[in-house]
Enzyme design. Structure first.
Site, short mmCIF file in Angstrom:
data_model
loop_
_atom_site.label_atom_id
_atom_site.label_comp_id
_atom_site.label_asym_id
_atom_site.label_seq_id
_atom_site.Cartn_x
_atom_site.Cartn_y
_atom_site.Cartn_z
N THR A 216 0.85 -1.17 0.05
CA THR A 216 0.10 0.11 -0.06
C THR A 216 0.99 1.11 -0.02
O THR A 216 2.10 0.93 -0.05
CB THR A 216 -0.84 -0.03 1.10
OG1 THR A 216 -1.69 -1.48 1.20
CG2 THR A 216 -1.75 1.08 1.62
N ASP B 7 -10.42 -7.95 1.13
CA ASP B 7 -10.40 -7.29 2.60
C ASP B 7 -11.78 -7.51 3.19
O ASP B 7 -12.03 -7.18 4.28
CB ASP B 7 -10.35 -5.62 2.50
CG ASP B 7 -8.57 -5.40 2.50
OD1 ASP B 7 -8.00 -6.14 2.78
OD2 ASP B 7 -8.37 -4.31 2.34
N SER C 13 -7.50 -1.27 7.02
CA SER C 13 -6.41 -0.91 8.28
C SER C 13 -5.85 0.38 8.11
O SER C 13 -5.12 0.84 8.72
CB SER C 13 -5.75 -2.03 8.38
OG SER C 13 -5.86 -3.58 8.51
N GLY D 49 1.14 -1.95 4.92
CA GLY D 49 1.53 -2.74 5.79
C GLY D 49 0.31 -4.06 6.15
O GLY D 49 0.38 -4.70 7.04
N GLY D 50 -0.85 -3.83 5.48
CA GLY D 50 -2.01 -4.60 5.84
C GLY D 50 -2.29 -4.28 7.25
O GLY D 50 -2.60 -3.41 7.85
N THR E 80 -4.05 2.43 -1.88
CA THR E 80 -3.41 1.00 -2.22
C THR E 80 -4.27 0.53 -3.41
O THR E 80 -5.36 0.63 -3.62
CB THR E 80 -3.73 0.16 -0.84
OG1 THR E 80 -3.16 -1.03 -1.17
CG2 THR E 80 -5.26 0.11 -0.65
N ASN F 21 -4.33 -2.86 -2.84
CA ASN F 21 -4.25 -3.96 -1.67
C ASN F 21 -2.69 -4.53 -1.67
O ASN F 21 -1.88 -4.01 -1.47
CB ASN F 21 -5.37 -4.97 -2.06
CG ASN F 21 -5.33 -5.98 -0.70
OD1 ASN F 21 -5.08 -5.54 0.51
ND2 ASN F 21 -6.13 -7.14 -0.84
O1 DON Z 1 -7.09 -1.51 3.35
C1 DON Z 1 -6.42 -2.36 3.72
O2 DON Z 1 -6.39 -2.48 5.17
C2 DON Z 1 -5.37 -3.10 2.88
N1 DON Z 1 -5.93 -3.40 1.69
C3 DON Z 1 -4.16 -2.33 2.96
C4 DON Z 1 -3.13 -3.27 2.34
C5 DON Z 1 -1.85 -2.96 2.48
O3 DON Z 1 -1.39 -2.25 3.31
C6 DON Z 1 -0.92 -3.88 1.46
N2 DON Z 1 0.35 -4.01 2.44
N3 DON Z 1 0.73 -5.19 2.84
#
Ligand code: DON
Length: 582
Positions: free
Chosen positions: A394, A436, A466, A486-487, A412, A414
């Site tokens: 992201t 997500d 997130s 960072g998800g 992002t 994703n």
């Molecule tokens: O919106 C979110 O929480 C996720 N799609 C974010 C994805 C992300 O940070 C990718 N990194 N690992």
């Protein structure tokens, strides 16, 4: 002669007027872009820390940060710079920068106004609750992570357009033109980009039937030029027609055609109806600082408030940075907050979220009171999700301008290069944000996050995020601007960055770059980065924690500006992140 001169003058005036009315042709606009002039797209350096006096931009790529700085120097405000930086990232950082994804932008204006733009993707109108379940009723993550079905209706262009219409200052076309030039002229890719493109080559070939700019016969290497002529044409339509250039007309038809060729769901009607939503930010006090952050459909703000709230009942600053006591308390706050997320959070336009209860001081005090110093609280037993292999795709950016306007934006596709599917003829990647959603209550998604009915799929619902772009104010002025990819680890990284600065008084450079840790309730594991101190790891293990090492936790961008002092911008050393200031 005099008459001819007058006629010529009228003729040229008409041409200029016509050009202005049509949004200026490329050749003329090229003079209004720094690419190839003050910004050399083939030779650039990544400044990791800049201490400056006036203004600052931090983003995931040096060229994008430089575009942001140039916009500020042209008289643009922080919102203009954030828009231009995001559009440039869509070109120079295609793994996460995007026009085919979505995100959140937190804005603080020098006049005191705080606001949030939610341009999160939405499930297509034809999406159904069980669309990712196989014949046995189990989630099939290939479908929610790859190809047309994994894509939500993109929100980025609508979000940037709305931000500009309401809060921008410079002409829109001036914000888009640098991205067009970068796509058209090409730019030298970094070693990291080369590695990612090579690693993703097979996916690009599998999920696309037409040639794509990201695939070439020989492996990519650092310094190779990446040109994206189709993306440049798409950006020109966005430059000339704004939001309409993406959600209607040629680009919209290209998206829908790509959907038809690859069994996706997004329709022209879905694109036409998409709206960015301006929302009230979540605002709360933490030890005399005002935290301005993102509300649902991101879980980030509520959880940040919960974690900071829970630790505020203990003398964490006295325990000190890296002490077993402070680290344990932070882990236990993280655990409890992620457990609440799984149960309660989703799109607020679809589910009622008990925000006041979840964030009340009484509730948080009672919630953390179940923790025993020196002893891990077990989460309920469960299978670990496939979480540790995830990368950080992201992207976040921070801007502070000379007048004291600040923007913190995370957006992002994703994961790395999103769905890997490129819109045919339009040259941009679509997101795989549908993952997500909670495809099945209790089943972990890509980030090991479980969810409940609150985050189940429904037509036009926004999937829980997130992303936690955050601005911390002191005496009503921006003191700290931060965020990260960072998800699921986004929220814990932002939490730690804030605590590291406000409670432990680490330098901005240390707060960004020191090893981070992460607990998300399920799986019941403390993830730590390489370099996490051995003695601290051992102390935690002796309390009953299970630790697992993972490569990187986030890629944090940070600006810190104590009143009356210099501005410090830091770009994370975990990536190509870079600061540009003046
Ligand atoms: O919106 C979110 O929480 C996720 N799609 C974010 C994805 C992300 O940070 C990718 N990194 N690992």
């Amino acid at each position: 002669m005099k008459k001819l001169h007058a006629q010529l003058k009228t003729f040229f005036s008409l041409i200029i007027l016509l050009s202005l009315a049509m949004g200026l042709p490329c050749s003329l606009l090229a003079q209004h872009s720094p690419i190839g002039k003050t910004i050399n797209p083939y030779v650039y350096v990544s400044q990791k820390e800049v201490i400056t006096h006036h203004a600052c931009v931090v983003s995931a790529h040096p060229l994008a940060s430089e575009v942001g700085r140039w916009i500020l120097q042209q008289g643009g405000n922080a919102v203009d710079a954030a828009i231009a930086t995001q559009l440039a990232l869509a070109v120079v950082y295609p793994a996460a920068g995007n026009i085919g994804g979505g995100g959140f932008m937190v804005i603080h204006l020098a006049n005191g106004k705080n606001t949030v733009l939610d341009y999160r993707e939405e499930a297509p109108g034809k999406a159904t609750r069980d669309m990712f379940l196989d014949s046995l009723g189990n989630p099939d993550s290939r479908l929610s992570l790859y190809g047309a079905l994994s894509a939500g209706i993109p929100g980025t262009v609508a979000g940037l357009w709305q931000a500009w219409k309401k809060y921008g200052h410079l002409p829109w076309r001036q914000l888009v033109q640098p991205a067009i030039d970068l796509a058209q002229q090409g730019f030298a890719i970094t070693a990291m980009e080369a590695r990612w493109l090579n690693e993703s080559r097979q996916d690009f070939l599998t999920y696309n039937t037409q040639p794509v700019a990201f695939v070439k016969d020989t492996p990519w290497k650092a310094g190779d030029t990446l040109r994206q002529p189709e993306l440049a044409r798409t950006l020109m339509l966005i430059r000339d027609q704004g939001k309409k250039g993406f959600y209607t007309g040629r680009v919209a038809h290209q998206i829908v055609q790509t959907m038809q060729h690859h069994h996706g769901l997004i329709t022209l009607q879905d694109l036409r109806q998409y709206r960015a939503i301006e929302r009230q930010p979540l605002i709360f006090d933490y030890k005399g600082y005002t935290i301005v952050t993102v509300p649902p459909p991101s879980a980030g703000g509520i959880m940040l408030q919960q974690m900071l709230g829970m630790i505020s009942f203990y003398p964490i600053d006295q325990w000190g940075y890296g002490s077993p006591q402070a680290t344990q308390l932070m882990i236990e706050a993280e655990r409890r907050s992620y457990a609440d997320r799984a149960q309660y959070l989703g799109d607020p336009d679809f589910v009622k979220i008990p925000i006041a209860q979840l964030t009340s001081a009484d509730y948080l005090q009672q919630r953390i009171s179940s923790y025993t110093p020196g002893k891990a609280t077990p989460s309920r037993a469960t299978q670990a999700g496939d979480f540790t292999h995830e990368s950080e795709e992201t992207t976040h950016l921070c801007v502070l301008d000379e007048s004291g306007n600040a923007v913190s934006a995370t957006y992002t596709l994703n994961n790395l290069y999103g769905s890997k599917l490129i819109v045919e003829g339009a040259g941009f990647l679509l997101n795989d944000e549908m993952d997500d959603f909670s495809a099945k209550p209790g089943s972990p998604n890509l980030y090991g996050l479980t969810g409940s009915e609150a985050n189940a799929i429904a037509p036009h619902k926004r999937m829980l995020s997130s992303m936690t772009p955050t601005i911390v104010l002191k005496n009503e002025k921006p003191y700290l601007i931060t965020g990260t990819p960072g998800g699921s680890t986004i929220i814990t990284s932002v939490f730690q960055t804030i605590v590291d600065i406000l409670d432990f008084h680490l330098s901005p450079y240390e707060a960004v770059n020191n090893p981070k840790f992460h607990h998300q309730w399920l799986p019941d594991v403390v993830y730590v980065e390489k370099g996490f101190p051995d003695s601290l790891a051992k102390a935690l293990e002796s309390m009953g924690y299970r630790l697992a090492e993972r490569e990187a936790i986030g890629r944090t961008e940070l600006i810190v500006h104590p009143e009356g002092e210099t501005i410090t911008g830091v770009g994370d050393h975990r990536g190509d992140d870079a600061v540009a200031g003046y």
